[in-house]
Design a protein around this motif. Structure first.
Motif, PDB file in Angstrom:
ATOM      1  N   GLY A 228       7.170  17.124 -29.348  1.00  0.00           N
ATOM      2  CA  GLY A 228       8.583  17.227 -29.700  1.00  0.00           C
ATOM      3  C   GLY A 228       9.417  16.176 -28.979  1.00  0.00           C
ATOM      4  O   GLY A 228      10.237  15.480 -29.594  1.00  0.00           O
ATOM      5  N   THR A 229       9.173  16.069 -27.705  1.00  0.00           N
ATOM      6  CA  THR A 229       9.928  15.062 -26.964  1.00  0.00           C
ATOM      7  C   THR A 229       9.596  13.655 -27.438  1.00  0.00           C
ATOM      8  O   THR A 229      10.463  12.792 -27.540  1.00  0.00           O
ATOM      9  CB  THR A 229       9.634  15.179 -25.470  1.00  0.00           C
ATOM     10  OG1 THR A 229       8.230  15.243 -25.284  1.00  0.00           O
ATOM     11  CG2 THR A 229      10.287  16.419 -24.899  1.00  0.00           C
ATOM     12  N   LEU A 230       8.336  13.433 -27.757  1.00  0.00           N
ATOM     13  CA  LEU A 230       7.957  12.112 -28.255  1.00  0.00           C
ATOM     14  C   LEU A 230       8.666  11.803 -29.569  1.00  0.00           C
ATOM     15  O   LEU A 230       9.176  10.690 -29.779  1.00  0.00           O
ATOM     16  CB  LEU A 230       6.441  12.050 -28.454  1.00  0.00           C
ATOM     17  CG  LEU A 230       5.618  11.698 -27.205  1.00  0.00           C
ATOM     18  CD1 LEU A 230       4.146  11.782 -27.497  1.00  0.00           C
ATOM     19  CD2 LEU A 230       5.991  10.328 -26.683  1.00  0.00           C
ATOM     20  N   GLY A 231       8.689  12.802 -30.425  1.00  0.00           N
ATOM     21  CA  GLY A 231       9.358  12.579 -31.704  1.00  0.00           C
ATOM     22  C   GLY A 231      10.840  12.289 -31.540  1.00  0.00           C
ATOM     23  O   GLY A 231      11.397  11.396 -32.185  1.00  0.00           O
ATOM     24  N   ILE A 232      11.447  13.037 -30.661  1.00  0.00           N
ATOM     25  CA  ILE A 232      12.877  12.804 -30.440  1.00  0.00           C
ATOM     26  C   ILE A 232      13.109  11.405 -29.899  1.00  0.00           C
ATOM     27  O   ILE A 232      14.037  10.695 -30.304  1.00  0.00           O
ATOM     28  CB  ILE A 232      13.434  13.879 -29.486  1.00  0.00           C
ATOM     29  CG1 ILE A 232      13.499  15.225 -30.213  1.00  0.00           C
ATOM     30  CG2 ILE A 232      14.809  13.493 -28.974  1.00  0.00           C
ATOM     31  CD1 ILE A 232      13.733  16.400 -29.305  1.00  0.00           C
ATOM     32  N   LEU A 233      12.237  10.992 -29.018  1.00  0.00           N
ATOM     33  CA  LEU A 233      12.397   9.656 -28.445  1.00  0.00           C
ATOM     34  C   LEU A 233      12.236   8.581 -29.519  1.00  0.00           C
ATOM     35  O   LEU A 233      13.005   7.615 -29.565  1.00  0.00           O
ATOM     36  CB  LEU A 233      11.358   9.456 -27.333  1.00  0.00           C
ATOM     37  CG  LEU A 233      11.719  10.102 -25.981  1.00  0.00           C
ATOM     38  CD1 LEU A 233      10.543  10.003 -25.034  1.00  0.00           C
ATOM     39  CD2 LEU A 233      12.939   9.452 -25.382  1.00  0.00           C
TER      40      LEU A 233
END
Lengths: 604, 230
Positions: A228-233
């Protein structure tokens, strides 16, 4: 225990232990005296100092198999000093020892060890365990006769080092930080509180926790979080990349470029001063909007600096009340120089314009051609009455082209100051100067005014209309000056003469005149003199009598000889009987024309 | 320095009192009542027993620590079994030597024994502490322990007296318990050259006697306040 010498070891007591503080045992060893190892060879005597009179007694209970002397409850007294002796045959004392029972107490290890899992760490790598047990059954803990404290030790299965926890009197203990997947061994020993002798260790128990399903539940959670954090980044990065301009606009707003109405900022960037000057001066494609805005404050229209000599030669009279001035509502110039000065000082704030400024600050007199051309371009002021008067008076005396020219030039010099908004280039000087002719309307007006003045002066009562008409007829001669763009920048003297000579007859007719290109340039125009366009009129007005050329003339076409054919001005029909028309609307579609050569000459 | 030392007993007294009093007040948050005064919450006998037992355990621990220190400092470690017995000044006091003996003993007697023991150790411990304070061979830690021990004996005795009074009030024991000490229990006046050895013996004796007190109190409690396993 007594040690006597190296080679032999005497029989001695090994240990005396009490488990419950109610009984105790003592063990002995024969040592190297193997002949005394048989039962009964050695005897144990004890002494209990309970009374002032005490005697040695033999061990109340022998356990020969263990070489043990057991003292049961009846023979055990706590807090009473005991002394024991190991005697052989013939009362030979091999060893003796004294003690008190409470000091030799070593409690039994606890029993019923078991463990329970308390929790597992969120990472799923370690866990806590609660170990509990029962006190040793031999120790009377409930009655309080013995207060036992316990020590837990644990280790990994393959390790040799025992981890010891703090001694505590409770029958349970939590072990923290055990690792998943490893097998642990735990054992406990006990001792009396405030005493130092530990009992033996209990039987070990094994703790082993394998990876449980709880890991699976946490695994997807971490998975989701990480991705999730990777996608947001990644999303943020994409937004940043694609909306880069917008972000740059927000973060670093662009500096506003200088804006001048009507001027393309590109001109400023590329340094095309020529065009800029042209535009600012109100020339071709110029800023018409500037003209009314600036004129009230920036009368640099009048800024047509004249040759100081000419101005000196010329009249020093005040030229007052020119049409332009009247039109603009400007105060009449006091003097030429003064006027110039006034004009100079007021244009400080004007944008850098070489054509305007140079005439002000430069010590040099600007190029006459430039001035002339400026005069041609700029709306000149109305000719002074006196100048008109002079000119008109001189007009009918054609003395020569040169003198006419001079006069015209001289006159023109004044006229430059007070020329109308737009003036027509009548002639090109040999030196390269440009002769302006006033507008037709102006001409008429001037002639009218001069005629009036003349009448006033002379006191004659002449039909104004007739005079005007005559003057008008005189003035209605115009001369078109066609300059070959390809030819030399300036026409030669001959050509000028031709020009001057040509217009002689005050023919109130529209006429064209072409100036053929220079024959010196080895052009096919060598015979241009003879080769005349069909537009050439037979009659050309006299030089002084400048044909009342329209203020603006439209270039009709360019002939084969690269001559510009101009349209005649529209038929100006100001009624002669209406001389008092100082303010006449200028003809439509005026065009100030200038050759590229002159254009090049414009900028100093 | 002397002023500090003199204040230290007071400080320790206060601390001991706090420890003891906290134990007493933790239950009811009220002073111990005598004669059933109105407005004060009486503590149960079991609570009182717990407190004194706790106190005696603490006292015994300190005595054990001091004894171990002395053993390190002055005497090399000998055989495992033990040392030669000594004559403690409290040997004249008849004390039960075993569990059954203690259980068979009358409560009053047992209580009396406890009180006698505690009474007998008040002065010797005080003198011991004084001797340690003046002797620079001992560190402050030992000196403080000696002082604490001395104070604890004093407090414990008072506590046991309170327990006895409570028991009398409850009718558990018949007559009042006298804490009079027999003259032979008192130590003779000491001389200078016996100081060190006597101190070590004193600690040995006191350690034994504090263990006795602790056990007796436990047995007494088990007999008077019935609990499981008694």
């Amino acid at each position: 225990v007594r040690t006597s010498g190296w080679d032999s070891l005497e029989p001695h007591f090994t240990e005396c232990i009490s488990r419950d503080q109610e009984t105790f045992r003592c063990w002995w060893s024969p040592g190297s005296f193997h002949n005394l190892s048989s039962p009964g060879a050695l005897k144990v005597f004890y002494l209990r100092k309970v009374s002032p009179v005490s005697e040695w007694k033999e061990c109340p209970e022998y356990i020969h198999s263990k070489r043990e002397c057991f003292f049961d409850v009846n023979y055990t007294s706590v807090w009473v000093p005991y002394c024991i002796q190991l005697r052989g045959q013939n009362n030979i004392t091999f060893d003796d020892a004294c003690f008190t029972v409470e000091n030799i107490v070593r409690p039994d290890p606890p029993v019923s060890l078991n463990w329970t899992l308390l929790n597992i760490s969120p990472s799923g790598l370690s866990y806590d365990v609660m170990v509990n047990w029962e006190p040793p059954p031999t120790a009377d803990v409930e009655a309080g006769w013995m207060r036992i404290v316990y020590e837990i030790q644990y280790r990994e299965r393959n390790s040799t080092y025992w981890e010891a926890l703090e001694v505590q009197p409770h029958t349970q203990k939590t072990i923290y930080g055990l690792h998943i997947g490893k097998e642990y061994e735990v054992h406990i020993r006990s001792r009396m509180q405030a005493f130092s002798k530990f009992g033996e260790f209990s039987d070990p128990i094994f703790i082993h926790v394998t990876e449980l399903y709880s890991e699976e539940t946490t695994f997807p959670l971490t998975f989701i979080l990480v991705f999730g954090t990777l996608g947001i980044l990644i999303l943020l990065m994409l937004i940043l990349i694609f909306q880069q301009q917008r972000f740059m606009m927000i973060l670093l707003p662009p500096v506003p470029a200088p804006k001048i109405k009507g001027i393309d900022a590109e001109l400023l960037k590329k340094g095309k001063l020529d065009e800029l000057n042209l535009i600012l001066s109100g020339g071709i494609g110029g800023l018409h909007t500037y003209a009314p805005d600036f004129y009230p404050d920036e009368p640099w229209v009048e800024f047509i600096e004249v040759d100081p000599e000419d101005s000196a030669a010329g009249e020093k009279e005040d030229h007052q009340g020119s049409d332009t001035q009247r039109l603009l509502g400007l105060p009449p110039p006091v003097s030429l120089n003064h006027h110039l000065n006034i004009g100079c000082s007021s244009t400080i704030s004007f944008p850098d314009d070489d054509s305007g400024r140079a005439s002000c600050y430069g010590p040099d007199v600007p190029n006459q051609d430039t001035l002339i051309l400026m005069a041609a371009l700029l709306p000149g002021q109305a000719e002074e009455e006196e100048a008109t008067l002079d000119e008109v008076e001189r007009a009918p005396s054609p003395e020569g082209g040169e003198s006419h020219f001079v006069q015209s030039q001289t006159a023109g010099s004044h006229t430059w100051v007070n020329t109308d908004f737009y003036a027509q280039v009548s002639n090109v000087m040999p030196s390269g100067g440009v002769v302006l002719s006033p507008g037709q309307q102006l001409r008429i007006q001037e002639s009218t005014l001069s005629a009036e003045k003349e009448m006033q002066r002379k006191g004659k009562e002449i039909g104004a209309c007739e005079e005007t008409g005559e003057k008008k007829q005189k003035g209605l001669q115009f001369q078109l000056l066609v300059v070959d763009p390809e030819g030399g920048s300036y026409t030669t003297e001959s050509t000028a003469r031709q020009i001057s000579a040509a217009p002689n007859s005050p023919t109130p007719s529209e006429g064209y005149q072409t100036i053929p290109p220079q024959p010196a340039d080895a052009k096919p125009a060598a015979t241009a003199e003879d080769n005349q366009s069909p537009y050439i009129l037979p009659d050309s007005p006299q030089a002084p009598f400048f044909a009342p050329v329209g203020d603006y003339t439209v270039v009709q076409e360019v002939d084969s000889q690269h001559s510009l054919l101009l349209n005649p001005p529209p038929n100006l029909s100001p009624h002669p009987c209406m001389p008092q028309q100082p303010l006449k609307a200028l003809p439509a579609t005026p065009v100030a024309y200038v050759t590229p050569d002159l254009l090049g000459n414009l900028s100093p | 320095m002397l002023g500090y030392i003199r204040s230290v007993p007071a400080v320790w007294r206060v601390l001991v009192c706090l420890v003891f009093c906290r134990n007493l007040t933790s239950i009811g948050a009220a002073p111990i009542c005598t004669n059933a005064q109105t407005g004060c919450q009486a503590l149960s006998l079991a609570n009182l027993f717990d407190r004194v037992i706790q106190h005696s355990a603490r006292m015994h621990g300190i005595s054990n620590d001091l004894h171990s220190e002395f053993e390190q400092y002055f005497l090399p470690s000998k055989n495992q079994i033990g040392r030669v017995s000594r004559n403690c000044h409290t040997s004249t006091i008849l004390t039960p030597n075993g569990k059954e003996n203690a259980q068979r003993m009358a409560r009053e007697e047992l209580t009396e024994v406890i009180l006698k023991l505690l009474m007998a150790w008040r002065d010797p411990l005080w003198r011991f502490h004084q001797g340690m304070a003046h002797n620079h061979d001992f560190n402050n830690f030992s000196s403080n322990k000696a002082l604490e021990m001395s104070d604890m004996v004093h407090e414990l005795r008072k506590g046991v007296e309170k327990v006895a009074d409570k028991m009398q009030m409850l009718g558990i024991i018949s007559n009042s318990v006298s804490s009079q000490v027999s003259p032979e229990a008192l130590l003779p006046s000491d001389s200078a050259e016996w100081h060190l050895m006597r101190d070590y013996d004193l600690l040995y004796c006191f350690r034994r006697d504090s263990n006795k007190v602790q056990n007796y109190l436990k047995i007494l409690k088990c007999r008077i306040v019935p609990e499981h396993g008694c």
